[in-house]
Design a protein around this motif. Structure first.
Motif, PDB file in Angstrom:
ATOM      1  N   THR A   1       5.136  20.593 -15.808  1.00 37.77           N
ATOM      2  CA  THR A   1       4.239  21.718 -16.115  1.00 37.77           C
ATOM      3  C   THR A   1       4.915  23.033 -15.740  1.00 37.77           C
ATOM      4  N   GLN A   2       5.508  23.095 -14.557  1.00 35.13           N
ATOM      5  CA  GLN A   2       6.136  24.354 -14.127  1.00 35.13           C
ATOM      6  C   GLN A   2       7.314  24.733 -15.027  1.00 35.13           C
ATOM      7  N   ALA A   3       8.070  23.709 -15.488  1.00 31.37           N
ATOM      8  CA  ALA A   3       9.262  23.987 -16.292  1.00 31.37           C
ATOM      9  C   ALA A   3       8.899  24.383 -17.722  1.00 31.37           C
ATOM     10  N   ARG A   4       7.927  23.671 -18.320  1.00 32.44           N
ATOM     11  CA  ARG A   4       7.645  23.890 -19.742  1.00 32.44           C
ATOM     12  C   ARG A   4       6.562  24.957 -19.952  1.00 32.44           C
ATOM     13  N   GLN A   5       5.685  25.120 -18.944  1.00 31.41           N
ATOM     14  CA  GLN A   5       4.623  26.128 -19.107  1.00 31.41           C
ATOM     15  C   GLN A   5       4.610  27.057 -17.895  1.00 31.41           C
ATOM     16  N   PRO A   6       5.668  27.880 -17.753  1.00 24.52           N
ATOM     17  CA  PRO A   6       5.772  28.720 -16.557  1.00 24.52           C
ATOM     18  C   PRO A   6       4.569  29.657 -16.392  1.00 24.52           C
ATOM     19  N   TYR A   7       3.907  30.005 -17.524  1.00 28.97           N
ATOM     20  CA  TYR A   7       2.733  30.895 -17.449  1.00 28.97           C
ATOM     21  C   TYR A   7       1.574  30.241 -16.700  1.00 28.97           C
TER      22      TYR A   7
ATOM     23  N   GLU B   1       0.830  -1.206   0.000  1.00 33.08           N
ATOM     24  CA  GLU B   1       0.000   0.000   0.000  1.00 33.08           C
ATOM     25  C   GLU B   1       0.861   1.251   0.000  1.00 33.08           C
ATOM     26  N   GLN B   2       1.893   1.224   0.868  1.00 34.49           N
ATOM     27  CA  GLN B   2       2.791   2.390   0.930  1.00 34.49           C
ATOM     28  C   GLN B   2       3.474   2.605  -0.419  1.00 34.49           C
ATOM     29  N   MET B   3       3.869   1.485  -1.034  1.00 28.92           N
ATOM     30  CA  MET B   3       4.574   1.574  -2.312  1.00 28.92           C
ATOM     31  C   MET B   3       3.652   2.200  -3.373  1.00 28.92           C
ATOM     32  N   LYS B   4       2.392   1.786  -3.357  1.00 29.01           N
ATOM     33  CA  LYS B   4       1.423   2.333  -4.317  1.00 29.01           C
ATOM     34  C   LYS B   4       1.269   3.838  -4.142  1.00 29.01           C
ATOM     35  N   ARG B   5       1.189   4.267  -2.870  1.00 32.79           N
ATOM     36  CA  ARG B   5       1.007   5.692  -2.602  1.00 32.79           C
ATOM     37  C   ARG B   5       2.249   6.475  -3.043  1.00 32.79           C
ATOM     38  N   VAL B   6       3.434   5.951  -2.693  1.00 36.98           N
ATOM     39  CA  VAL B   6       4.668   6.668  -3.074  1.00 36.98           C
ATOM     40  C   VAL B   6       4.756   6.767  -4.604  1.00 36.98           C
ATOM     41  N   ASP B   7       4.377   5.694  -5.285  1.00 35.47           N
ATOM     42  CA  ASP B   7       4.389   5.677  -6.745  1.00 35.47           C
ATOM     43  C   ASP B   7       3.463   6.771  -7.285  1.00 35.47           C
ATOM     44  N   PHE B   8       2.239   6.795  -6.756  1.00 38.71           N
ATOM     45  CA  PHE B   8       1.245   7.782  -7.190  1.00 38.71           C
ATOM     46  C   PHE B   8       1.777   9.197  -6.965  1.00 38.71           C
ATOM     47  N   ILE B   9       2.321   9.423  -5.758  1.00 40.31           N
ATOM     48  CA  ILE B   9       2.756  10.777  -5.392  1.00 40.31           C
ATOM     49  C   ILE B   9       3.947  11.215  -6.260  1.00 40.31           C
ATOM     50  N   ILE B  10       4.930  10.331  -6.400  1.00 41.24           N
ATOM     51  CA  ILE B  10       6.113  10.715  -7.185  1.00 41.24           C
ATOM     52  C   ILE B  10       5.740  10.991  -8.639  1.00 41.24           C
ATOM     53  N   SER B  11       4.880  10.149  -9.230  1.00 45.25           N
ATOM     54  CA  SER B  11       4.563  10.414 -10.645  1.00 45.25           C
ATOM     55  C   SER B  11       3.757  11.703 -10.794  1.00 45.25           C
ATOM     56  N   ASN B  12       2.916  12.016  -9.816  1.00 43.63           N
ATOM     57  CA  ASN B  12       2.175  13.284  -9.890  1.00 43.63           C
ATOM     58  C   ASN B  12       3.086  14.482  -9.684  1.00 43.63           C
ATOM     59  N   LEU B  13       4.018  14.359  -8.741  1.00 40.48           N
ATOM     60  CA  LEU B  13       4.936  15.482  -8.519  1.00 40.48           C
ATOM     61  C   LEU B  13       5.812  15.709  -9.751  1.00 40.48           C
ATOM     62  N   GLN B  14       6.175  14.616 -10.435  1.00 34.84           N
ATOM     63  CA  GLN B  14       7.001  14.778 -11.636  1.00 34.84           C
ATOM     64  C   GLN B  14       6.237  15.513 -12.741  1.00 34.84           C
ATOM     65  N   LYS B  15       4.947  15.152 -12.887  1.00 35.98           N
ATOM     66  CA  LYS B  15       4.138  15.855 -13.896  1.00 35.98           C
ATOM     67  C   LYS B  15       4.042  17.341 -13.550  1.00 35.98           C
ATOM     68  N   TYR B  16       3.904  17.606 -12.254  1.00 34.08           N
ATOM     69  CA  TYR B  16       3.800  18.978 -11.762  1.00 34.08           C
ATOM     70  C   TYR B  16       5.094  19.758 -12.069  1.00 34.08           C
ATOM     71  N   VAL B  17       6.239  19.086 -11.911  1.00 34.75           N
ATOM     72  CA  VAL B  17       7.529  19.707 -12.222  1.00 34.75           C
ATOM     73  C   VAL B  17       7.598  20.056 -13.711  1.00 34.75           C
TER      74      VAL B  17
END
Ligand code: HEM
Length: 458
Positions: free
Chosen positions: A184-190, A166-182
């Motif tokens: 977005t911030q890098a490629r679409q700063p607006y 369960e912990q592994m699933k959550r960490v996986d979910f969180i890391i992949s979402n944070l990466q997408k967020y990174v």
């Protein structure tokens, strides 16, 4: 330095043409830029000057010979670091050096040999689960599959039994979402003001806190357990700074652990996906991998560390897959002071992009560069290859710390997968590389898997 010229500037019309397309997929833009301007050119990304090169000499100069003048770019440090923490990948200068010295011994060959057991056990478990899964549905999306596999392998070698499913699933979910967020911030700063208004910033902060509490919990339990697990976490916990004799704080441990998971799973997963895709298109190569896997494994149950040196052809396949589809397709640096590279001025503050994909496909160093041919990596064929014509793991002091770990993992995983299953590409799908942080298949890769035993019986 006054006589030194700037790298040729890409005409503005060329940079503006297809500006949105270029932001989504810079590979054709960079490759055409190099065809037009030569192996180094300058252009602008927003207001920042970027210099792109696929010249191995210039690359070696920046990442190795004069590496002290170059730090990671603000994107890596300020955005990735802020979201994921300041571990090896995202730090610079004295702090980075101190951490690298501390952690490096954990990746020495002797230590890796000790990790082989945890790794092969997890791979065997995964392959058995995959065999069950394809009984229900033989069609599999390979890049998702490999992402899951690489994630659990790096987690197990890091935390062994310390992390549950369960912990592994959550960490996986969180890391992949944070990466997408990174991204977005890098490629679409607006988009940044919108992220604040829409509550996304708060949402991601909560996610980060949840991942932190999972990792801190694992670290605290381990500190109090008094048991030796011989995994990467033990290595991080037992490492001592030379000057003080102290170990890392919980926050440093958390930062380094997260960075190892982030740096260590998506890259490996993409290399594996592309390797399986290429094998599905080259049955002769696949047969050679199968033959080697059978011969090396013989009648023992799992590969050992000593077997790796015998899985030569499998390694060549992986190397060639990473030549054509380098998971880290570009690496970036920022010049701290004015510098000169090959007679060109690199002004202070410029971002240098070392275009790995462009070097790996350059006809200057590779015959028929777009053709898949693992024999290129046979020892006798590598003699004349210039330094940095092939550098999927970067180079210089910031060479990937996990390069041997990754090669070991991929050799074992590929050999075991090919030994157990056949992989057939589902027809009528578009396979296209998408350069995000790593080079992934944009629409995934759908394949039909069949167990070999049943394949031969049926
Ligand atoms: C196919 C797999 C992999 C590829 C292609 C890859 C590629 C790279 C590259 C190109 C860099 C250098 C980046 C730069 O110079 O800016 C790097 C750094 C790094 N990689 Fe990997 N990597 C892989 C697997 C792994 C694994 C399995 C781990 C850990 C278990 C890992 C951990 C790291 C870390 C911590 C750094 C930062 C090192 C430092 O700056 O001191 N990587 N990787």
């Amino acid at each position: 330095m006054s006589t030194v010229k700037m790298p040729p500037k890409l005409p503005l019309w060329f940079a503006l043409k297809n500006i949105r397309k270029n932001a989504q997929n810079p590979i054709p833009f960079f490759t055409n830029g190099i065809k037009m301007m030569g192996n180094i050119f300058t252009t602008y990304l927003g207001t920042r000057r970027i210099i792109i090169t696929n010249n191995p000499d210039y690359i070696q100069y920046v990442v190795q010979k004069n590496n002290k003048n170059y730090h990671k770019s603000p994107v890596v440090k300020e955005i990735l670091g802020a979201e994921l923490g300041y571990g090896l990948l995202t730090s610079d200068g004295d702090y980075w050096l101190k951490q690298r010295r501390l952690i490096q011994p954990g990746f020495y060959k002797q230590r890796l040999a000790e990790l082989t057991g945890i790794m092969t056990d997890e791979i065997a478990l995964y392959i058995n689960e995959l065999a069950e899964q394809i009984k229900q549905n033989p069609q599999t999306e390979i890049s998702k599959e490999m992402m899951g596999a690489a994630f659990r392998i790096v987690n197990k070698t890091l935390f062994s039994t310390g992390i549950d499913k369960e912990q592994m699933k959550r960490v996986d979910f969180i890391i992949s979402n944070l990466q997408k967020y990174v991204v977005t911030q890098a490629r679409q700063p607006y988009m940044v003001p919108w992220l604040k208004i829409s509550g996304k910033v708060k949402y991601y902060k909560t996610l980060r806190e949840e991942a932190d509490s999972i990792i801190y919990d694992i670290i605290n339990k381990r500190r109090n357990s008094g048991t030796n697990y011989n995994d990467l976490l033990d290595m991080l916990l037992n490492a001592r700074y030379e000057d003080t004799g102290e170990g890392m704080t919980n926050q440093q441990l958390r930062d380094e652990a997260i960075i190892l998971v982030v740096a260590g799973h998506e890259t490996t997963a993409n290399a594996m996906s592309w390797a399986l895709y290429l094998l599905s298109q080259h049955p002769d190569v696949e047969q050679k991998v199968l033959k080697e896997a059978n011969a090396v494994l013989g009648n023992h149950a799992a590969f050992t560390y000593d077997d790796l040196a015998k899985l030569n052809y499998t390694r060549q396949v992986i190397q060639e897959a990473m030549r054509l589809y380098p998971p880290a397709w570009v690496i970036d640096r920022m010049a701290l002071e004015d510098d000169e590279v090959g007679g060109y001025l690199i002004p202070k503050g410029s971002i240098m992009l070392m275009y790995i994909y462009g070097t790996h496909r350059s006809p200057m160093f590779w015959k028929d560069p777009d053709t898949f041919n693992p024999d290129r990596f046979a020892k006798e064929n590598l003699k004349d290859l210039p330094n940095y014509a092939y550098f999927p793991f970067g180079g210089g002091p910031r060479l990937c710390i996990g390069n041997n770990f990754a090669l070991m993992e991929m050799q074992i995983l590929l050999a075991m997968l090919v030994k157990r299953f056949t992989f057939t590409l589902v027809p009528n799908q578009t396979i296209e590389p998408q350069p995000l942080v790593t080079l992934r298949p944009k629409y995934g890769i759908k394949m039909l898997l069949k167990e070999r035993r049943s394949a031969t019986v049926g």
